[in-house]
Write a protein that holds these residues in place. Structure first.
Motif, PDB file in Angstrom:
ATOM      1  N   ASP A 253       0.862  -1.183   0.000  1.00 11.30           N
ATOM      2  CA  ASP A 253       0.000   0.000   0.000  1.00 11.30           C
ATOM      3  C   ASP A 253       0.897   1.231   0.000  1.00 11.30           C
ATOM      4  OD1 ASP A 253      -1.823   1.996   0.441  1.00 11.30           O
ATOM      5  OD2 ASP A 253      -2.359   1.358   2.468  1.00 11.30           O
ATOM      6  N   SER A 254       0.805   2.043  -1.052  1.00 14.10           N
ATOM      7  CA  SER A 254       1.689   3.205  -1.152  1.00 14.10           C
ATOM      8  C   SER A 254       1.138   4.437  -0.441  1.00 14.10           C
ATOM      9  CB  SER A 254       1.961   3.542  -2.626  1.00 14.10           C
ATOM     10  OG  SER A 254       0.757   3.877  -3.309  1.00 14.10           O
ATOM     11  N   GLY A 255      -0.040   4.326   0.149  1.00 15.63           N
ATOM     12  CA  GLY A 255      -0.632   5.478   0.828  1.00 15.63           C
ATOM     13  C   GLY A 255       0.261   6.084   1.896  1.00 15.63           C
ATOM     14  N   PRO A 256       0.792   5.286   2.844  1.00 16.08           N
ATOM     15  CA  PRO A 256       1.676   5.865   3.862  1.00 16.08           C
ATOM     16  C   PRO A 256       2.918   6.532   3.272  1.00 16.08           C
ATOM     17  CG  PRO A 256       0.907   3.703   4.549  1.00 16.08           C
ATOM     18  CD  PRO A 256       0.491   3.869   3.122  1.00 16.08           C
ATOM     19  N   ALA A 257       3.479   5.936   2.219  1.00 15.62           N
ATOM     20  CA  ALA A 257       4.658   6.542   1.586  1.00 15.62           C
ATOM     21  C   ALA A 257       4.313   7.897   0.982  1.00 15.62           C
ATOM     22  CB  ALA A 257       5.209   5.609   0.510  1.00 15.62           C
ATOM     23  N   HIS A 258       3.137   7.996   0.375  1.00 16.54           N
ATOM     24  CA  HIS A 258       2.725   9.290  -0.181  1.00 16.54           C
ATOM     25  C   HIS A 258       2.548  10.328   0.929  1.00 16.54           C
ATOM     26  CE1 HIS A 258       2.435   8.172  -4.320  1.00 16.54           C
ATOM     27  NE2 HIS A 258       1.559   7.217  -4.095  1.00 16.54           N
ATOM     28  N   ARG A 259       2.049   9.896   2.082  1.00 23.03           N
ATOM     29  CA  ARG A 259       1.922  10.843   3.187  1.00 23.03           C
ATOM     30  C   ARG A 259       3.292  11.324   3.648  1.00 23.03           C
ATOM     31  NH1 ARG A 259       0.091   9.525   7.942  1.00 23.03           N
ATOM     32  NH2 ARG A 259      -0.041   7.255   7.788  1.00 23.03           N
ATOM     33  N   LEU A 260       4.239  10.405   3.737  1.00 23.69           N
ATOM     34  CA  LEU A 260       5.587  10.782   4.153  1.00 23.69           C
ATOM     35  C   LEU A 260       6.201  11.779   3.167  1.00 23.69           C
ATOM     36  CD1 LEU A 260       7.965  10.262   6.140  1.00 23.69           C
ATOM     37  CD2 LEU A 260       8.728   8.481   4.543  1.00 23.69           C
ATOM     38  N   ILE A 261       6.001  11.532   1.898  1.00 17.79           N
ATOM     39  CA  ILE A 261       6.552  12.410   0.861  1.00 17.79           C
ATOM     40  C   ILE A 261       5.910  13.794   0.930  1.00 17.79           C
ATOM     41  CG2 ILE A 261       6.623  12.741  -1.649  1.00 17.79           C
ATOM     42  CD1 ILE A 261       6.925   9.615  -1.809  1.00 17.79           C
ATOM     43  N   ALA A 262       4.616  13.844   1.145  1.00 14.03           N
ATOM     44  CA  ALA A 262       3.932  15.138   1.280  1.00 14.03           C
ATOM     45  C   ALA A 262       4.414  15.882   2.517  1.00 14.03           C
ATOM     46  CB  ALA A 262       2.418  14.928   1.339  1.00 14.03           C
ATOM     47  N   LEU A 263       4.600  15.159   3.619  1.00 13.88           N
ATOM     48  CA  LEU A 263       5.075  15.776   4.855  1.00 13.88           C
ATOM     49  C   LEU A 263       6.494  16.311   4.691  1.00 13.88           C
ATOM     50  CD1 LEU A 263       3.682  13.139   7.364  1.00 13.88           C
ATOM     51  CD2 LEU A 263       2.974  15.532   7.229  1.00 13.88           C
TER      52      LEU A 263
ATOM     53  N   LEU B 187       5.812  11.717  12.636  1.00 11.64           N
ATOM     54  CA  LEU B 187       4.707  12.437  12.001  1.00 11.64           C
ATOM     55  C   LEU B 187       3.777  11.471  11.275  1.00 11.64           C
ATOM     56  CD1 LEU B 187       6.588  15.542  10.554  1.00 11.64           C
ATOM     57  CD2 LEU B 187       4.826  15.568  12.323  1.00 11.64           C
ATOM     58  N   LEU B 188       4.375  10.496  10.607  1.00 14.11           N
ATOM     59  CA  LEU B 188       3.577   9.509   9.885  1.00 14.11           C
ATOM     60  C   LEU B 188       2.691   8.730  10.857  1.00 14.11           C
ATOM     61  CD1 LEU B 188       3.404   8.618   6.883  1.00 14.11           C
ATOM     62  CD2 LEU B 188       4.972   6.765   7.471  1.00 14.11           C
ATOM     63  N   ALA B 189       3.263   8.334  11.998  1.00 13.69           N
ATOM     64  CA  ALA B 189       2.505   7.568  12.991  1.00 13.69           C
ATOM     65  C   ALA B 189       1.348   8.363  13.563  1.00 13.69           C
ATOM     66  CB  ALA B 189       3.441   7.117  14.111  1.00 13.69           C
ATOM     67  N   SER B 190       1.463   9.689  13.545  1.00 15.46           N
ATOM     68  CA  SER B 190       0.394  10.530  14.084  1.00 15.46           C
ATOM     69  C   SER B 190      -0.791  10.679  13.137  1.00 15.46           C
ATOM     70  CB  SER B 190       0.949  11.928  14.410  1.00 15.46           C
ATOM     71  OG  SER B 190       1.186  12.666  13.213  1.00 15.46           O
ATOM     72  N   GLY B 191      -0.617  10.200  11.898  1.00 15.36           N
ATOM     73  CA  GLY B 191      -1.681  10.338  10.910  1.00 15.36           C
ATOM     74  C   GLY B 191      -1.572  11.595  10.082  1.00 15.36           C
ATOM     75  N   ALA B 192      -0.531  12.373  10.315  1.00 17.71           N
ATOM     76  CA  ALA B 192      -0.363  13.631   9.580  1.00 17.71           C
ATOM     77  C   ALA B 192      -0.223  13.364   8.086  1.00 17.71           C
ATOM     78  CB  ALA B 192       0.879  14.371  10.091  1.00 17.71           C
ATOM     79  N   GLY B 193      -0.687  14.304   7.299  1.00 16.80           N
ATOM     80  CA  GLY B 193      -0.576  14.209   5.849  1.00 16.80           C
ATOM     81  C   GLY B 193      -1.730  13.533   5.154  1.00 16.80           C
ATOM     82  N   THR B 194      -2.644  12.954   5.913  1.00 15.74           N
ATOM     83  CA  THR B 194      -3.745  12.200   5.303  1.00 15.74           C
ATOM     84  C   THR B 194      -4.623  13.097   4.433  1.00 15.74           C
ATOM     85  OG1 THR B 194      -3.769  10.631   7.150  1.00 15.74           O
ATOM     86  CG2 THR B 194      -5.752  10.753   5.774  1.00 15.74           C
TER      87      THR B 194
END
Length: 327
Positions: free
Chosen positions: A103-113, A162-169
């Protein structure tokens, strides 16, 4: 000049395209170029827990899922062979290729953050580490620990937290809708202003694209609210009323009395079968503009769909009469 790369980090052509754009930029003698990565999903149904890619590729539905990342109509197997050869030529090493359906969703959030925190340079470093993890070291990039490690390697020390906090969703959700609204259909797609270049094309083709974009006079920058409204309307035209409402949400909160916002919201409510919301908004709109044939028609159809034909009839008759008068 800003170049947006709309790409999925599980698409091998995104990594090849990154190297080819880097080659084009190495010889670029024009204005400074800022490269920003935006999300695209070729496999939005990927499970949260990664599974072996080889098992998934047996599924006959895979061809359709991968079509947005497979040029020239090649099968996944043919594409993998071609990709390995081209990746080696691009200096990405061998062996090359993913082993996980992730699932690339978390990676996209990291990249946006990363872009929010450190701009294009930090974002590019994170993209590089994520792509390397997926295609070179065969890691599972849906694993939070793998992404946290990639973030640290890129110099984004608190990226994992930041990723663990749900940021970037919300940011990624809106960017995906924006990409859909402007017509992005494949990974990677380069966008500069209103110009787009689909696919991991050659450095020469990318250089020509850069020159073309640089020679095109920039369009007048619109206020963020106007741009958001236009994107929401584009999504509605593409039959995605729920996506349109997602983009409209901030406008409804801050500019909910604006006529254009209210009309677009009413249309989106109607087309997403939120009929009571549509009726309430349309009754208010028609009270303020009783001679608007379109609003009368939409209100009548809303009432019909609610099973209220007697209430709908007067509005439909008025709409028909107004349109005849216009003719």
């Amino acid at each position: 000049m800003r170049i947006e790369i709309w790409a999925d980090v599980v698409c091998p052509w995104a990594y090849i395209g990154k190297r080819r754009l880097e080659a084009a930029l190495a010889g670029w003698d024009g204005e400074r170029v800022e490269v920003v990565w935006r999300p695209f999903r070729i496999d939005p149904m990927a499970p949260r827990k990664a599974e072996p890619l080889a098992e998934w590729q047996i599924d006959p539905l895979v061809d359709e899922a991968l079509s947005a990342c497979t040029p020239d109509g090649l099968s996944p197997a043919e594409n993998a062979t071609r990709v390995s050869r081209i990746a080696a030529d691009a200096g990405l090493g061998t062996p090359f290729g993913a082993v996980w359906r992730a699932d690339s969703g978390p990676a996209h959030r990291l990249i946006a953050l990363a872009h929010e925190r450190g701009g294009a340079a930090l974002q590019d470093a994170v993209v590089e580490e994520v792509l390397k993890a997926h295609f070179v070291t065969a890691r599972d990039i849906s694993d939070p620990d793998v992404l946290a490690e990639a973030a640290r390697a890129a110099g984004f020390a608190d990226g994992g937290d930041l990723l663990a906090s749900g940021a970037g969703t919300d940011r990624v959700r809106e960017d995906l809708l924006r990409g859909k609204a402007i017509g992005v259909r494949s990974s990677p797609t380069l966008v500069a202003g209103k110009r787009a270049l689909a696919g991991a094309q050659s450095p020469e083709a990318m250089t020509a694209f850069l020159r073309d974009a640089a020679d095109t006079p920039p369009e007048r920058e619109l206020p963020e609210e106007v741009e958001r409204l236009r994107l929401a309307e584009a999504l509605l035209d593409k039959r995605d009323p729920l996506g349109a409402l997602t983009l409209l949400r901030p406008l409804l909160a801050e500019h909910g009395t604006e006529w254009s916002v209210r009309v677009l919201a009413a249309r989106a409510y109607y087309h997403s079968a939120q009929l009571e919301r549509a009726r309430t908004e349309l009754e208010s709109l028609t009270a303020h503009s009783p001679d608007d044939a379109y609003l009368r028609l939409l209100l009548g159809r809303t009432l019909e769909r609610q099973g209220r034909p007697e209430d709908a009839a007067p509005h439909l008759r008025l709409a028909a009469a107004m349109r005849q008068d216009e003719e």
